[in-house]
Design a protein around this motif. Structure first.
Motif, PDB file in Angstrom:
ATOM      1  N   THR A  97      21.682   0.506  10.801  1.00 59.06           N
ATOM      2  CA  THR A  97      22.854   1.227  10.847  1.00 59.06           C
ATOM      3  C   THR A  97      23.749   0.457   9.777  1.00 59.06           C
ATOM      4  O   THR A  97      23.534  -0.447   9.314  1.00 59.06           O
ATOM      5  CB  THR A  97      23.774   1.138  12.251  1.00 59.06           C
ATOM      6  OG1 THR A  97      23.785  -0.333  12.596  1.00 59.06           O
ATOM      7  CG2 THR A  97      23.388   1.975  13.123  1.00 59.06           C
ATOM      8  N   ASN A  98      25.078   1.034   9.418  1.00 56.59           N
ATOM      9  CA  ASN A  98      26.104   0.260   8.617  1.00 56.59           C
ATOM     10  C   ASN A  98      25.837   0.109   7.170  1.00 56.59           C
ATOM     11  O   ASN A  98      26.650  -0.700   6.449  1.00 56.59           O
ATOM     12  CB  ASN A  98      26.589  -0.883   9.115  1.00 56.59           C
ATOM     13  CG  ASN A  98      26.768  -0.948  10.649  1.00 56.59           C
ATOM     14  OD1 ASN A  98      27.199  -0.028  11.273  1.00 56.59           O
ATOM     15  ND2 ASN A  98      26.333  -2.010  11.501  1.00 56.59           N
ATOM     16  N   ASN A 137      15.875   0.997  20.036  1.00 56.61           N
ATOM     17  CA  ASN A 137      16.794   0.178  19.566  1.00 56.61           C
ATOM     18  C   ASN A 137      16.778  -1.449  19.866  1.00 56.61           C
ATOM     19  O   ASN A 137      16.338  -1.843  20.670  1.00 56.61           O
ATOM     20  CB  ASN A 137      18.295   0.879  19.740  1.00 56.61           C
ATOM     21  CG  ASN A 137      18.362   1.977  19.664  1.00 56.61           C
ATOM     22  OD1 ASN A 137      18.017   2.720  18.581  1.00 56.61           O
ATOM     23  ND2 ASN A 137      19.167   2.647  20.458  1.00 56.61           N
ATOM     24  N   SER A 189      20.134  -2.602   5.335  1.00 56.23           N
ATOM     25  CA  SER A 189      21.649  -1.779   4.896  1.00 56.23           C
ATOM     26  C   SER A 189      22.373  -3.021   4.370  1.00 56.23           C
ATOM     27  O   SER A 189      22.124  -4.349   4.681  1.00 56.23           O
ATOM     28  CB  SER A 189      22.061  -1.458   6.309  1.00 56.23           C
ATOM     29  OG  SER A 189      21.583  -0.381   7.009  1.00 56.23           O
TER      30      SER A 189
END
Length: 651
Positions: free
Chosen positions: A447-448, A500, A530
């Motif tokens: 993510t991100n 996760n 990321s």
């Protein structure tokens, strides 16, 4: 010279093949640089595990690995070496000093010297009981002499060649197994013969002589002392002659001109050849064989040989060969010289599909092929079996070929190692090849990516791993921008039931975050990245104002028209960083930029700038500090604008 240091061993019978040998090194052979000049002679001392090597003006004393343990110096032009039958004394011919010297092999100290006469230059020596025979002189001035050790002092006699006139210093050979015989090679001319002397009376008498081609390079007596094996001339063979009548007994064929020869206590013959094609230079023949048991290629030089540079260990289990010239000499140890050298190859496909059949092929080559059906063992090494898993044995075909199939259960690099154990007649061999076996690509996200955060915010980055076979572990790494901050492992662990794993990053800098899955036997490794961005922290304040107030809804700092406005900025520090100050003035309902300028930050991140004063009243202005990536001097943070500070000049 070349006197054996152990009694002759009993040789076992051997079989020989007419198949041509490939010149390949055995696995246990070694080659070590050794600091000697061109070799004149080498002698083995079995009791002390030493090799004596004459070269230049020194005798180098080396161990069986080629390490020089000491040198005996001051020996002008030292030439031939000889070990006494009991191994206690080393004799050396020193032509530059017209003498023969003796050393104690236990202490390596000189114990005696025997002058041979002015300008005699003794170069070649041989021993019989109580006598040192020496070849001396140069070209047609050469002769045969002796040092009688049974008298006190030792008596030297010259001109003992009898009816033969030597064309060069005779090369001398004697053996305790045949104590009344002395052999001389007249090697400096094509018509130079082999001369066999009877020395039983103390005065040499020619027993037999024969011209066998001259230009002899080297020679060695057989273990019983009844024959001599000579290298040269260029007949592509080393030849054995019976001493009783100098009739040829056997030829040992080599591919090129023979250079050196040595005979082991069991009669095994080792010879070197010029090897102009660089295909093999060192041959080993069991006594009486027509085909060498092995051929090594120990040197790549055009002229690697000098003097007697090939010799057996005292027990005949190792062969020592010195190659090269001054400054580049190599000490070669052939560890299993009598065995046929085997070479094994393995050929696997470059790529393959996991869980699908592949085929590995190969061959074993040797001068004497092992029989069909001879087993080779196979081991597969992969991610499931990192220490190797035996796949059993496979049989060689009649031509040494083998093949086998396998279904690799694991992907990644898979190695197949094939090993031949060797036997009494063959050296062992091993070969391997690798296959890139396919693996599925796992799903992995993080993510991100691309997001921008306020300075100092704690942000959770979550990696999500899809289906895998056995490995559910993920690593999360953070790599802050800037050379002063190393990459750091934030977290490693198994993902949860949803696939996760999360780790928190304090966003004080732009940061590249990576999630790493190292793969398993069915799914390949994968890394995703990321990059998230962090604002710089900026705070500004004005000083020297006399009050604050509002104009409309905006708070202003009031300054007298002749008082300088001073702005102090504190910004996140980084080496070499500068702030940009933007100054604007309000006129006719709009803000106009009057200046944008960069100012260096102090190490505390603080910067104080005097903005000056207008000298007139009614002027409205504003100022802000900004970090501009990369114009502020680095790219550690993302572009950040501070808040405007408003001020007003009055009377």
């Amino acid at each position: 010279m070349r006197t054996r240091t152990l009694p002759a061993a009993v040789a076992t019978a051997a079989l020989f093949s007419s198949v041509a040998l490939a010149a390949v090194p055995a696995a246990a052979d070694t080659s070590t640089p050794i600091g000697v000049d061109s070799v004149i002679d080498t002698v083995v001392d079995g009791a002390h595990q030493h090799l004596y090597i004459s070269s230049g003006n020194v005798i180098s004393v080396a161990d069986y690995t080629g390490k020089v343990v000491t040198t005996l110096t001051g020996l002008s032009g030292v030439s031939d070496l000889q070990l006494s039958p009991d191994g206690s004394t080393l004799y050396a011919a020193v032509p530059g000093a017209d003498k023969i010297v003796a050393f104690d092999t236990a202490t390596l100290t000189q114990t005696a010297e025997y002058p041979t006469g002015d300008r005699t230059a003794p170069r070649r020596i041989a021993l019989t009981e109580g006598r040192i025979w020496f070849g001396y002189g140069d070209q047609w001035e050469s002769g045969l002499g002796k040092v009688d050790l049974t008298t006190d002092p030792a008596a030297v006699t010259l001109d003992l060649a009898g009816d033969h006139d030597f064309a060069s210093t005779p090369m001398l050979y004697a053996d305790p197994a045949n104590p009344d015989t002395l052999v001389a090679l007249d090697g400096g001319i094509s018509s130079g013969p082999i001369v066999v002397y009877d020395v039983s009376s103390g005065t040499p008498a020619i027993r037999v002589t024969a011209n066998e081609g001259g230009f002899y390079r080297d020679g060695a007596l057989t273990p019983d002392g009844q024959s001599i094996v000579v290298a040269g001339p260029g007949n592509r063979a080393v030849t054995e002659y019976r001493l009783s009548d100098l009739q040829e007994v056997h030829e040992y064929p080599v591919k090129d001109e023979p250079e050196t020869v040595s005979v082991a206590p069991d009669g095994t013959v080792a010879a070197t050849a010029l090897d102009t094609e660089n295909t093999g230079d060192t041959y080993v023949f069991p006594g009486g064989a027509d085909t060498p048991a092995s051929v090594r290629n120990l040197s790549n030089e055009w002229m690697p040989w000098s003097g007697h540079s090939t010799t057996w260990s005292a027990d005949g289990t190792q062969l020592f060969v010195l190659t090269g010239r001054s400054g580049s000499a190599q000490f070669n140890v052939v560890a299993e010289p009598r065995k046929y050298v085997t070479k094994l190859t393995a050929d696997a496909p470059a790529t393959a599909t996991r869980a699908k059949t592949l085929t590995v092929k190969g061959t074993l080559a040797a001068g004497l092929m092992p029989p069909a059906g001879t087993p080779v063992s196979v081991v597969r090494t992969d991610m499931l079996s990192p220490s190797g898993k035996s796949l059993g044995t496979k049989a060689l075909g009649a031509n040494g070929a083998f093949s086998f199939t396998d279904v690799p259960p694991a992907g990644g690099t898979v190695r197949y190692t094939v090993t031949y154990a060797g036997d009494a007649a063959h050296t062992p061999a091993s070969a391997s090849d690798t296959v890139a076996v396919s693996r599925a690509t796992p799903a992995l996200t993080l993510t991100n990516n691309g997001k921008v955060y306020d300075y100092g915010k704690n942000v959770a980055f979550t990696a999500h791993l899809g289906t895998t076979y056995s490995n559910r572990t993920v690593e999360i790494w953070a790599d802050p921008y800037g050379a002063d901050k190393p990459k750091k492992l934030l977290k490693t662990g198994k993902v949860d039931s949803h696939g996760n794993l999360s780790a928190t990053v304090n966003m004080s800098r732009d940061t590249a975050v990576t999630a790493v899955f190292k793969g398993d036997s069915q799914y390949g490794a994968r890394t995703v990245k990321s990059t998230a961005y962090a604002h710089a922290k900026i705070a500004s304040s004005l000083s020297k104002y006399y009050r604050t107030g509002t104009i409309g809804s905006t708070r202003y700092y009031y300054f007298h028209k002749k008082t300088d406005a001073v702005v102090t900025t504190t910004m996140t520090y980084y080496k070499g960083r500068k702030e940009r100050l933007d100054l604007q003035v309000y006129s006719n309902g709009k803000w106009y930029t009057t200046d944008s300028e960069y100012f260096a930050l102090g190490t505390s991140g603080k910067c104080i700038v005097n903005l000056g004063h207008p000298g007139t009243s009614g002027v409205r202005a504003r100022v802000r500090a900004a970090y501009i990536d990369p114009s502020s001097g680095d790219n550690v943070n993302t572009t950040t604008y501070g808040a405007w500070s408003y001020f007003y000049f009055t009377n």
